[in-house]
Design an enzyme around this catalytic site. Structure first.
Site, short mmCIF file in Angstrom:
data_model
loop_
_atom_site.label_atom_id
_atom_site.label_comp_id
_atom_site.label_asym_id
_atom_site.label_seq_id
_atom_site.Cartn_x
_atom_site.Cartn_y
_atom_site.Cartn_z
N GLU A 80 5.85 -0.54 13.37
CA GLU A 80 6.93 0.24 14.12
C GLU A 80 6.16 1.57 14.32
OE1 GLU A 80 8.88 3.16 14.56
OE2 GLU A 80 9.76 2.69 12.76
N GLY A 104 -2.43 5.56 13.68
CA GLY A 104 -2.65 4.69 12.66
C GLY A 104 -2.49 3.41 12.79
N SER A 110 2.62 6.01 12.27
CA SER A 110 1.99 6.74 13.58
C SER A 110 1.50 5.89 14.52
CB SER A 110 1.01 7.80 13.25
OG SER A 110 -0.32 7.33 12.79
N CYS A 164 12.16 8.16 13.06
CA CYS A 164 11.71 7.42 14.36
C CYS A 164 12.45 7.26 15.31
CB CYS A 164 10.90 6.09 13.98
SG CYS A 164 11.96 5.12 12.72
N LYS A 204 1.05 -1.14 0.03
CA LYS A 204 -0.07 -0.13 0.03
C LYS A 204 0.85 1.23 -0.27
CE LYS A 204 -3.69 2.92 0.83
NZ LYS A 204 -2.80 3.99 0.96
#
Length: 509
Positions: A268, A248, A245, A305, A187
């Site tokens: 993650e 999400g 996030s 991150c 995706k």
């Protein structure tokens, strides 16, 4: 491609099992520079077609030799490098990331593909075991038992906003799934659809070059929330890889758990990556650590991150010098592009949370406008931090928080109060060893990677790397999304009892 190796004009279609497929509706990219392009919008129907093709491909690809899969991974790397200049151009246009960053990330992407190819040839990921038969054992004989790791089936991968190459179309999740023998449905992230498309072209070229089944890889662009939902809930998908996030990722994780047949979700989800500055190190080189922290905090507009968002240091003159050095270094940082308008707005919202708290002292504040970001630095104490959960929530961008503690006991208590993290860092000198020894049992429970005298921005792709951690850093603390151990996420152990060689997988013969 438009005929020259340095440019690329997207056609805006999805790649479904070797075919470029248009959709009924479209969306426009939002580049920092260069022209916007139209891309077909994903739909649940396209998801279904891609997943069915992946399942069909698995009956071939899941039983290929390691040599054939290694050649395929290397071919993908070759095809990406063949498009190097065009990838850099459209990547910088879409994301605002500098050319050097995109070139380095491309090298990381092709490097991990080649690393995984070499790794599976060695066979270490298979964890092969054999318990020979003991026919004369009393009171009961033991059968012959062999074990090997086998691929699980089609895997869904969600592209990341902040890494258009290394954590997206042919990034770590895709590469590790393909190395394991699993077809992939990607995706694509709407922040960089053109970059996703040109990398998908490279994968398709490798498929054709190596004679792999066309359904081994598909790319679905854009789409509303129903596209992601239909992908993680499709009954043929066996696992999901995600970088993004907390909100999400948690929503997708819950969907995976609610399926009639739950599947693993390897998410993650980000981290504040605390640094603990021990007293002797701060006295000796606090200003140096402060300026180094500022560089790490502001790198890539803080859109990593592993961005070290929190520094823990004792109150007193040495700690003051550290804070002042960090602030002075951050003042020199120019405005930087953020990946999307939405991410830029979220950064401004995160700053507003800090501005509205009486227990937080601003050290350096800047107002960011549009899609640009400027750094911000705040300070609080351990008591306020532990009482205000929002101070420990990730702000995706160049915002740092200094937490002042009264001594070793409060530093250890603060460490115990942190949630799960991707990384935790100790800055120490020899005189800090005793305190570091107190902190280590806490930090190794809190983080997937513990560093000493360094900064966590920069994740080595290697055998020993762990990029993951206890929740909420990731949804599966026993896994990593970086390094060769990431392949194990998409394998499962199977035992073969008294099975003749003619029926065993080739890797057990």
């Amino acid at each position: 491609m438009d005929g020259t190796p340095h440019s690329f004009t997207p056609h805006g279609r999805h790649l479904i099992a070797g075919d470029w497929v248009a959709g009924a509706s479209s969306f426009a990219s939002e580049p920092v520079s260069g022209p916007a392009h139209q891309f077909s919008m994903g739909t649940p129907e396209l998801v279904d077609a891609a997943c069915r093709a992946a399942e069909e491909a698995f009956w071939t690809y899941g039983y290929t030799t390691r040599e054939d899969r290694a050649a395929f991974l290397n071919a993908i790397a070759d095809e990406i490098e063949a498009r190097a200049e065009a990838i850099t151009l459209i990547g910088t246009q879409e994301t605002g990331l500098p050319e050097g960053r995109l070139q380095g990330e491309r090298g990381r992407t092709t490097g991990q593909l080649r690393l995984f190819a070499a790794h599976i040839l060695k066979g270490d990921h298979l964890d092969r075991r054999h318990d020979p038969a003991l026919p004369d054992r009393q009171p009961l004989p033991r059968p012959d038992i062999k074990l090997v790791q086998r691929p699980i089936g089609p895997v869904a991968v969600f592209g990341a906003s902040n890494f258009p190459l290394a954590f997206s179309t042919a990034g770590g999740d895709t590469a590790s799934a393909l190395a394991a023998g699993c077809p992939v449905v990607v995706k694509g992230h709407s922040a960089h659809p053109g970059t996703a498309e040109i990398v998908a072209e490279a994968v398709l070229a490798a498929i054709e070059k190596c004679g792999m089944p066309k359904g081994v890889f598909s790319l679905i662009q854009g789409g509303k929330r129903d596209v992601g939902t239909s992908l993680v809930q499709h009954p043929l998908i066996r696992a999901v890889g995600f970088t993004g996030s907390l909100s999400g990722g948690r929503a997708l994780f819950d969907l995976c758990a609610q399926r009639p047949e739950p599947i693993p979700f390897f998410g993650e989800l980000g981290s504040v990556n605390p640094m603990f500055l021990l007293p002797e190190a701060v006295k000796a080189r606090g200003a140096q650590i402060g300026s180094g922290w500022a560089g790490s905090l502001a790198m890539g507009a803080g859109q990593f991150c592993t961005n070290p968002g929190i520094a823990v240091v004792e109150s007193g003159p040495a700690g003051d010098a550290f804070v002042q050095a960090a602030a002075e270094a951050l003042k020199q940082v120019s405005p930087q592009w953020m990946l999307t308008n939405g991410i830029a707005q979220a950064y401004r919202d995160g700053k507003a949370r800090f501005d509205g708290r009486n227990a937080v002292r601003p050290v350096l504040t800047n107002d960011s406008e549009g899609r640009h970001a400027l750094p911000n630095l705040y300070e609080t104490d351990a008591s306020n931090y532990l009482q205000d959960h929002a101070l420990g929530e990730e702000v995706f961008g160049p915002l740092g928080l200094v937490v002042r503690v009264s001594g070793a006991d409060e530093m250890e208590a603060l460490a115990k109060g942190f949630e799960g993290q991707l990384t935790a860092t100790i800055h120490m000198d020899d005189g800090d060893t005793a305190l570091a020894q107190r902190l280590m049992p806490v930090l190794e429970r809190k983080a997937g990677r513990v560093l000493v005298n360094g900064f966590p921005t920069g994740v080595e792709v290697s055998d020993a790397m762990v990029h993951g951690g206890p929740y909420p850093a990731s949804t599966n603390f026993g896994a990593t999304s970086v390094g060769t151990m990431s392949i194990r996420r998409f394998l499962r152990p199977v035992s073969y009892q008294n099975v003749p060689d003619a029926l065993l997988p080739d890797d057990l013969k």
